[in-house]
Design a protein around this motif. Structure first.
Motif, short mmCIF file in Angstrom:
data_model
loop_
_atom_site.label_atom_id
_atom_site.label_comp_id
_atom_site.label_asym_id
_atom_site.label_seq_id
_atom_site.Cartn_x
_atom_site.Cartn_y
_atom_site.Cartn_z
N GLY A 255 0.78 -1.23 0.00
CA GLY A 255 0.00 0.00 0.00
C GLY A 255 0.81 1.28 0.00
O GLY A 255 0.30 2.34 0.39
N ILE A 256 2.06 1.20 -0.43
CA ILE A 256 2.94 2.37 -0.41
C ILE A 256 3.01 3.01 -1.80
O ILE A 256 3.19 2.32 -2.81
CB ILE A 256 4.35 1.98 0.05
CG1 ILE A 256 4.30 1.47 1.50
CG2 ILE A 256 5.33 3.14 -0.08
CD1 ILE A 256 5.60 0.90 2.02
N THR A 257 2.84 4.32 -1.85
CA THR A 257 3.03 5.09 -3.09
C THR A 257 4.53 5.28 -3.30
O THR A 257 5.25 5.69 -2.39
CB THR A 257 2.34 6.45 -3.00
OG1 THR A 257 0.94 6.25 -2.80
CG2 THR A 257 2.56 7.27 -4.27
N VAL A 258 5.00 4.98 -4.53
CA VAL A 258 6.44 4.97 -4.81
C VAL A 258 6.81 6.02 -5.86
O VAL A 258 6.20 6.09 -6.93
CB VAL A 258 6.91 3.59 -5.30
CG1 VAL A 258 8.41 3.60 -5.60
CG2 VAL A 258 6.57 2.51 -4.27
N ALA A 259 7.80 6.83 -5.53
CA ALA A 259 8.41 7.76 -6.48
C ALA A 259 9.87 7.35 -6.66
O ALA A 259 10.49 6.85 -5.72
CB ALA A 259 8.32 9.20 -5.99
N HIS A 260 10.39 7.55 -7.85
CA HIS A 260 11.79 7.17 -8.10
C HIS A 260 12.51 8.30 -8.83
O HIS A 260 11.95 8.93 -9.73
CB HIS A 260 11.87 5.89 -8.93
CG HIS A 260 13.27 5.34 -9.04
ND1 HIS A 260 13.90 4.72 -7.99
CD2 HIS A 260 14.16 5.36 -10.06
CE1 HIS A 260 15.11 4.35 -8.37
NE2 HIS A 260 15.29 4.73 -9.63
N VAL A 261 13.77 8.54 -8.42
CA VAL A 261 14.57 9.61 -9.00
C VAL A 261 15.36 9.09 -10.19
O VAL A 261 16.05 8.06 -10.09
CB VAL A 261 15.55 10.18 -7.95
CG1 VAL A 261 16.38 11.32 -8.55
CG2 VAL A 261 14.79 10.67 -6.72
N ILE A 262 15.27 9.81 -11.32
CA ILE A 262 16.02 9.44 -12.52
C ILE A 262 16.72 10.66 -13.09
O ILE A 262 16.41 11.80 -12.74
CB ILE A 262 15.11 8.82 -13.60
CG1 ILE A 262 14.01 9.81 -14.03
CG2 ILE A 262 14.48 7.52 -13.10
CD1 ILE A 262 13.13 9.29 -15.16
N ALA A 263 17.71 10.42 -13.97
CA ALA A 263 18.47 11.52 -14.56
C ALA A 263 18.51 11.44 -16.07
O ALA A 263 19.23 12.20 -16.73
CB ALA A 263 19.89 11.53 -14.00
N ASN A 264 17.74 10.52 -16.66
CA ASN A 264 17.64 10.45 -18.12
C ASN A 264 16.33 9.80 -18.51
O ASN A 264 15.69 9.12 -17.70
CB ASN A 264 18.84 9.71 -18.73
CG ASN A 264 18.94 8.27 -18.24
OD1 ASN A 264 18.04 7.47 -18.43
ND2 ASN A 264 20.06 7.95 -17.57
#
Length: 317
Positions: free
Chosen positions: A110-119
């Motif tokens: 039940g966790i909302t996930v954001a992910h950091v990207i650079a391209n």
């Protein structure tokens, strides 16, 4: 302000405080959340027991949404992932690693996930992994960075072209004007690090914060590219790294110079000569340590003024 970001995180404003090592404890995260943004506890500098303590404290400090940032390449990552699940954390930002490894497990709980990207290449990988939100971080950002050196102004429209996921802009954003620019380029909101690092609620050492306020244009450098690129304020340590790299130092020589605990030494303990002083290029625009309440008010006021100005007759063709 209501858009994709405010809706997915159930917050008032699409402003996220970055989960910065040695700066983003429960006090800073709670302050940002209480002002309508989304505060993040930076777990990258925390052992599991320390993170558990910060989670307990933020639960008492705010009834607003908040989250935890977890760099996926850190040694204790498996324990940190299990801990946020056990503690009922609702929002997790991941970075510095493959989103496919943990996203499914987090979302199953039940966790909302954001992910950091650079391209833009990783945008598709994030979509396939089930990530809910993307954070596009440009070359201007402080701390660990991409080897590709793509600026935020180039990166945001490139990633926007390659995904329909809610998109946060990060790197070089420390004002309402920068926020407006990021939104114009296709972002749905912003993630801000350096401006919140230099806040009264930051857990960073006052000596480090003085260095941030004193930083001038060109006062940071992206270094240690052979190991893991990181943007630092120029100091005795960064000069030593530059000299070693200019002589063609090996990865092992750089590791020996880096040693252990350089970021803690500089940012948390206040050794501004021999420690890592991680901060973004936007530090040259920061001239005062302020409370979060004032920082948020400045961001929102300047954003509104900028949008109103751009909608005026002088900008209509």
């Amino acid at each position: 302000m209501e858009n994709k970001i405010t809706n997915v995180f159930n917050i008032k404003y699409p402003i996220i405080q970055a989960g910065m090592v040695w700066c983003s404890g429960w006090r800073l995260a709670a302050a940002v959340s209480n002002q309508g943004g989304l505060g993040l506890i930076g777990a990258g500098s925390m052992y599991p027991d320390v993170l558990k303590e910060h989670i307990a404290k933020i639960k008492k400090a705010t009834d607003k949404p908040w989250g935890v940032n977890i760099p996926l390449l850190y040694p204790d990552v498996d324990q940190l992932i299990d801990l946020v699940i056990q503690e009922g954390v609702k929002i997790v930002f991941t970075s510095a690693g493959n989103p496919a490894k943990y996203t499914a497990k987090l979302k199953e709980n039940g966790i909302t996930v954001a992910h950091v990207i650079a391209n833009s290449r990783f945008a598709k990988k994030c979509e396939d992994s089930g990530v809910d939100v993307l954070v596009a971080e440009g070359f201007e950002a402080g701390g660990h960075n991409s080897r590709e050196e793509t600026t935020t102004m180039v990166l945001i429209p490139q990633i926007r072209k390659n995904t329909k996921l809610p998109l946060l802009a990060a790197g070089g954003i420390g004002s309402g004007r920068a926020m407006a620019a990021a939104m114009a380029l296709g972002a749905d909101g912003v993630q801000i690090g350096s401006r919140f690092a230099a806040s009264e609620e930051s857990s960073a050492h006052p000596a480090f914060l003085r260095k941030v306020v004193e930083a001038s244009e060109g006062g940071t450098t992206l270094t240690l590219k052979k190991l893991s690129p990181v943007r630092l304020i120029h100091n005795k340590f960064s000069d030593s790294v530059d000299k070693l790299q200019s002589r063609g130092a090996s990865v092992e020589e750089l590791r020996q110079l880096l040693g252990k605990g350089r970021a803690k030494k500089g940012m948390f303990l206040g050794d501004t000569d021999e420690g890592e002083l991680e901060i973004g290029q936007v530090s040259s625009l920061i001239d005062q340590v302020k409370p979060v309440k004032e920082i948020m008010a400045d961001l929102l006021s300047e954003y509104k003024t900028t949008i109103d100005t751009l909608c005026g007759p002088a900008y209509q063709f």
